[in-house]
Design a protein around this motif. Structure first.
Motif, PDB file in Angstrom:
ATOM      1  N   TRP A  33     -10.814 -27.418 -38.715  1.00  9.22           N
ATOM      2  CA  TRP A  33      -9.375 -27.381 -39.009  1.00  9.22           C
ATOM      3  C   TRP A  33      -8.738 -26.193 -38.288  1.00  9.22           C
ATOM      4  CZ3 TRP A  33     -13.502 -26.838 -42.311  1.00  9.22           C
ATOM      5  CH2 TRP A  33     -13.905 -27.985 -42.993  1.00  9.22           C
ATOM      6  N   TRP A  34      -7.456 -26.346 -37.906  1.00  4.35           N
ATOM      7  CA  TRP A  34      -6.740 -25.209 -37.346  1.00  4.35           C
ATOM      8  C   TRP A  34      -6.632 -24.106 -38.403  1.00  4.35           C
ATOM      9  CZ3 TRP A  34      -6.130 -24.821 -32.373  1.00  4.35           C
ATOM     10  CH2 TRP A  34      -5.955 -25.956 -31.582  1.00  4.35           C
ATOM     11  N   SER A  35      -6.628 -22.849 -37.961  1.00  4.84           N
ATOM     12  CA  SER A  35      -6.472 -21.738 -38.904  1.00  4.84           C
ATOM     13  C   SER A  35      -5.138 -21.841 -39.637  1.00  4.84           C
ATOM     14  CB  SER A  35      -6.583 -20.395 -38.173  1.00  4.84           C
ATOM     15  OG  SER A  35      -5.603 -20.284 -37.154  1.00  4.84           O
ATOM     16  N   GLU A  36      -4.098 -22.339 -38.937  1.00  3.25           N
ATOM     17  CA  GLU A  36      -2.795 -22.521 -39.587  1.00  3.25           C
ATOM     18  C   GLU A  36      -2.865 -23.587 -40.690  1.00  3.25           C
ATOM     19  OE1 GLU A  36      -2.101 -21.133 -35.354  1.00  3.25           O
ATOM     20  OE2 GLU A  36      -3.387 -22.591 -36.370  1.00  3.25           O
ATOM     21  N   THR A  37      -3.752 -24.567 -40.498  1.00  2.00           N
ATOM     22  CA  THR A  37      -3.939 -25.593 -41.519  1.00  2.00           C
ATOM     23  C   THR A  37      -4.550 -24.983 -42.774  1.00  2.00           C
ATOM     24  OG1 THR A  37      -4.339 -27.166 -39.714  1.00  2.00           O
ATOM     25  CG2 THR A  37      -4.933 -27.870 -41.945  1.00  2.00           C
ATOM     26  N   LYS A 274      -5.555 -38.051 -35.414  1.00  2.00           N
ATOM     27  CA  LYS A 274      -5.074 -37.009 -36.339  1.00  2.00           C
ATOM     28  C   LYS A 274      -3.576 -37.094 -36.583  1.00  2.00           C
ATOM     29  CE  LYS A 274      -4.889 -33.850 -32.393  1.00  2.00           C
ATOM     30  NZ  LYS A 274      -5.463 -34.856 -31.458  1.00  2.00           N
ATOM     31  N   HIS A 306      -9.714 -34.374 -33.217  1.00  3.51           N
ATOM     32  CA  HIS A 306      -9.685 -32.944 -32.892  1.00  3.51           C
ATOM     33  C   HIS A 306      -9.363 -32.221 -34.186  1.00  3.51           C
ATOM     34  CE1 HIS A 306      -9.969 -29.551 -30.237  1.00  3.51           C
ATOM     35  NE2 HIS A 306     -10.153 -30.366 -29.216  1.00  3.51           N
ATOM     36  N   GLN A 307      -9.126 -30.931 -34.114  1.00  6.60           N
ATOM     37  CA  GLN A 307      -8.904 -30.173 -35.339  1.00  6.60           C
ATOM     38  C   GLN A 307      -7.713 -30.716 -36.134  1.00  6.60           C
ATOM     39  OE1 GLN A 307      -9.068 -26.544 -32.819  1.00  6.60           O
ATOM     40  NE2 GLN A 307      -9.942 -25.602 -34.658  1.00  6.60           N
ATOM     41  N   THR A 308      -7.884 -30.786 -37.456  1.00 12.58           N
ATOM     42  CA  THR A 308      -6.817 -31.259 -38.331  1.00 12.58           C
ATOM     43  C   THR A 308      -5.609 -30.325 -38.231  1.00 12.58           C
ATOM     44  OG1 THR A 308      -8.459 -32.162 -39.847  1.00 12.58           O
ATOM     45  CG2 THR A 308      -6.221 -31.857 -40.695  1.00 12.58           C
ATOM     46  N   PRO A 309      -4.435 -30.840 -37.865  1.00 15.02           N
ATOM     47  CA  PRO A 309      -3.274 -29.977 -37.604  1.00 15.02           C
ATOM     48  C   PRO A 309      -2.589 -29.516 -38.888  1.00 15.02           C
ATOM     49  CG  PRO A 309      -2.703 -32.272 -37.212  1.00 15.02           C
ATOM     50  CD  PRO A 309      -4.173 -32.257 -37.519  1.00 15.02           C
ATOM     51  N   PRO A 310      -1.781 -28.468 -38.802  1.00 16.66           N
ATOM     52  CA  PRO A 310      -1.135 -27.910 -39.995  1.00 16.66           C
ATOM     53  C   PRO A 310      -0.037 -28.787 -40.578  1.00 16.66           C
ATOM     54  CG  PRO A 310      -0.455 -26.713 -38.025  1.00 16.66           C
ATOM     55  CD  PRO A 310      -1.578 -27.619 -37.617  1.00 16.66           C
TER      56      PRO A 310
END
Length: 323
Positions: A33-37, A274, A306-310
């Motif tokens: 996951w994104w850090s912002e998520t 996503k 890809h990484q789960t967005p916020p």
């Protein structure tokens, strides 16, 4: 049909990518996951933020990953994607003192090996690939010119890289044999690969040919990690002996059904769009319905592409996991 008994996590992965029967498909997030998520989700009640804690919290299968570091202390780390560090063989020779640590495998592998042995986890590792790594030293635009302007230097970098990588495989296998690995390449974008097949054969294939057979001799599944549309270059990787590709970004137009038809012996990870996740349960369900034939076909591990967005709320992510 008789249900299969519950499988160990690493057994389930191998059976899935080899097209064998499984008790269920793996539940993984290869890119997390994104850090912002995570920041958003903590505001919505998420009680933890460490990667492997989150695997347990979300009831995901435990996959340990190690991206082995090629650099030593003192490496002049550039800003993201802007890294024109060297341009000549002489500069590279001076720079090598900051590269290729003798043993990049950490002591944490001992615990990982124990969990893998007990069937509680799968282990995978990542090397920077033979397109990715020179780019980190040249910078993006100079790297593309270097295929023409500095071919000897390009080959020297990749020969050094493959020899270092083979040593690291020996080190890690003293602890455990990893279940799979990925070469970080990112050599495609939304219109296809950034180099020609001839360039691939000249500058990348010789190094894949040195390391891929060694990995497969140990039973390690070999995947390519490239963003963008990999449809055109998938047969290049198949010729190199690569077992599979991830993440199959839907926004780049990748279609798992086409890849499975054209490459029936290859395995694939990812491909869940996503961008549908913030649109609600109906949209998420429809995306799983799109993937269902590929999931039934086998050799496919569905996961976010890809990484789960916020933009995805914690409740929406829970709905995704439930589906």
């Amino acid at each position: 049909m008789t249900a299969l008994p519950e499988m160990k996590i690493n057994e389930r992965f191998h059976a899935t990518v080899e097209g064998q029967a499984v008790d269920r498909l793996p539940m993984i997030e290869w890119a997390t996951w994104w850090s912002e998520t995570i920041t958003r989700w903590k505001q919505e009640g998420l009680p933890c933020n460490q990667r492997y804690q989150l695997y347990k919290y979300f009831d995901l299968d435990l996959y340990y990953q190690d991206w082995l570091t090629i650099t030593k202390p003192g490496f002049p780390k550039p800003s993201h994607h802007e890294c024109p560090i060297l341009s000549t063989m002489e500069e590279y020779e001076k720079f090598r003192q900051f590269l290729y640590p003798e043993n990049a495998v950490g002591d944490h592998w001992a615990q990982w090996a124990e969990d893998q042995k007990n069937g509680k986890a799968a282990i995978w590792f990542t090397f920077s690939g033979f397109f990715w790594f020179p780019r980190t030293l040249f910078g993006i635009e100079p790297h593309l010119f270097a295929f023409y302007d500095q071919p000897y230097l390009m080959h020297r970098m990749n020969q050094d890289l493959v020899e270092w990588a083979l040593r690291q495989v020996d080190y890690m296998c003293e602890y455990a044999t990893p279940d799979f690995m990925t070469f970080g390449e990112d050599l495609s974008y939304n219109n296809g690969p950034m180099l020609s097949e001839a360039m691939f054969d000249e500058f990348l294939l010789p190094y894949y040919n040195q390391i891929v057979p060694k990995l497969k001799e140990r039973g390690i599944k070999v995947f390519i990690d490239s963003d963008g549309d990999v449809t055109l270059c998938a047969p290049w990787f198949e010729r190199a002996g690569i077992d599979g590709i991830l993440p199959l970004e839907r926004q780049a137009g990748v279609d798992i059904n086409v890849l499975q038809k054209n490459h029936p012996s290859m395995a694939f990870i990812g491909h869940y769009d996503k961008m549908v996740m913030p649109l609600g349960e109906s949209a998420m369900r429809a995306e799983f319905e799109r993937l269902l034939p590929a999931m039934r076909h086998g050799r496919f591990v569905p996961s976010v592409d890809h990484q789960t967005p916020p933009g995805v709320s914690l409740d929406q992510y829970r709905t995704y996991l439930q589906l």
